[in-house]
Design a protein around this motif. Structure first.
Motif, short mmCIF file in Angstrom:
data_model
loop_
_atom_site.label_atom_id
_atom_site.label_comp_id
_atom_site.label_asym_id
_atom_site.label_seq_id
_atom_site.Cartn_x
_atom_site.Cartn_y
_atom_site.Cartn_z
N UNK A 1 0.83 -1.20 0.00
CA UNK A 1 0.00 0.00 0.00
C UNK A 1 0.86 1.25 0.00
N UNK A 2 1.91 1.25 0.81
CA UNK A 2 2.79 2.42 0.89
C UNK A 2 3.50 2.69 -0.44
N UNK A 3 3.91 1.62 -1.11
CA UNK A 3 4.58 1.77 -2.40
C UNK A 3 3.63 2.38 -3.44
N UNK A 4 2.42 1.84 -3.52
CA UNK A 4 1.46 2.36 -4.49
C UNK A 4 1.10 3.81 -4.19
N UNK A 5 0.91 4.10 -2.91
CA UNK A 5 0.58 5.48 -2.51
C UNK A 5 1.70 6.44 -2.89
N UNK A 6 2.94 6.01 -2.69
CA UNK A 6 4.09 6.85 -3.03
C UNK A 6 4.15 7.12 -4.54
N UNK A 7 3.55 6.24 -5.33
CA UNK A 7 3.52 6.44 -6.78
C UNK A 7 2.29 7.22 -7.23
N UNK A 8 1.49 7.70 -6.26
CA UNK A 8 0.32 8.50 -6.58
C UNK A 8 -0.91 7.67 -6.90
N UNK A 9 -0.91 6.41 -6.49
CA UNK A 9 -2.04 5.51 -6.72
C UNK A 9 -2.84 5.39 -5.43
#
Length: 314
Positions: A265-273
């Protein structure tokens, strides 16, 4: 294997693991962060199916009054090519009449029953006086500034075309997300109008999980902007324990362990998702989702989620 070959193999593997870990934590080193047109923390499932009859104008008005960030709804198309808001293609469950929406003109659609089961809350019903199936354009007209999440329920080219036309007509590309669990439907949506952000299909969710657990995810570009997934553990509360086999319980547990990953979740959020978890109706479920890094929660009870967010923000 010679010591030299082993050294190169271990060096390559080590370099891959280190790079993968670094890019997992800091993905913008490789990928440009997606621009977010809106942020939705509070999402009302079918307008809030636990507080009003699902997918009705009364439900949508109530959710917006409560302060929801986004309305989630479902679309079908009638015989006279009107885009209507309804979860089921066949109206037996919701109206008591065993007929398909696609077989009737809009003016012929039967009304909803006065009481309906809450789909993600066992042994719960909701009731309401507004039992009319609305048109999608009515929702757009009533809530011009509210983000709307559209589930395209059937693989129908005309439905996809009509929804796209309505989004364009009401200038809502920046306030709409659409898609379905079906990969084919999502591809058709994107091809029809690439200006409307899309959801991950089930096939793409599984691919993302595979890439995540193999360390490849940080290297792969992503087209979608909304990662919308269920919390598998909620299935356990929807069924009587004695009706489920050990293998079924194990599969649900394993699915939950694999899917509910904070690092993902943190990775996707960091990519603006944006990461949306559905359909959660209890405080401990809300808390778990947000603790894991979800950016939004979809609920049948917009008032309950509002109270939770207020309590935990103070």
């Amino acid at each position: 294997m010679s010591s030299t070959a082993a050294f190169y193999l271990l060096s390559t593997l080590g370099g891959y693991l280190v790079t993968s870990f670094l890019l997992l934590k800091y993905p913008t080193l490789l990928h440009q962060r997606k621009k977010q047109r809106f942020l939705s923390k509070h999402i009302s499932h079918r307008g809030g199916a636990g507080e009003n009859l699902e997918n009705t104008m009364a439900a949508f008005h109530h959710a917006v009054t409560v302060g929801t960030d986004m309305l989630e709804l479902d679309c079908h198309i009638t015989k006279d090519e009107q885009v209507v808001v309804s979860h089921d293609g066949n109206l037996k469950r919701s109206t008591g009449v065993n007929v398909n929406i696609s077989e009737l003109k809009y003016c012929e659609l039967p009304p909803y029953l006065s009481k309906l089961d809450v789909p993600f809350q066992r042994a719960s019903q909701t009731e309401g006086k507004d039992n009319r199936i609305p048109l999608l354009k009515e929702v757009f007209e009533a809530f011009p500034n509210t983000p709307i999440n559209i589930d395209i329920k059937v693989n129908n080219n005309m439905l996809i075309k009509k929804v796209s036309e309505l989004v364009k007509q009401y200038k809502r590309e920046h306030l709409t997300v659409w898609g379905n669990a079906s990969y084919e439907i999502v591809e058709k949506c994107y091809k029809e109008n690439s200006d409307i952000p899309i959801l991950f299909s089930l096939q793409r969710v599984l691919l993302i999980l595979g890439l995540f657990f193999t360390g490849l995810l940080p290297f792969v570009p992503i087209r979608e902007q909304f990662f919308e997934i269920p919390m598998p553990s909620i299935i356990l509360k929807l069924k009587e324990p004695h009706t489920m086999s050990r293998s079924q319980k194990f599969f649900i547990w394993l699915s939950d362990v694999l899917l509910m990953r904070k690092a993902l979740f943190d990775h996707l959020t960091a990519r603006g998702i944006q990461v949306y978890v559905w359909v959660l109706n209890e405080e401990h479920e809300y808390k778990r989702a947000f603790d894991l890094g979800a950016t939004g929660v979809m609920t049948d009870y917009p008032t309950k989620l509002k109270d939770f967010l207020h309590t935990f923000s103070t």
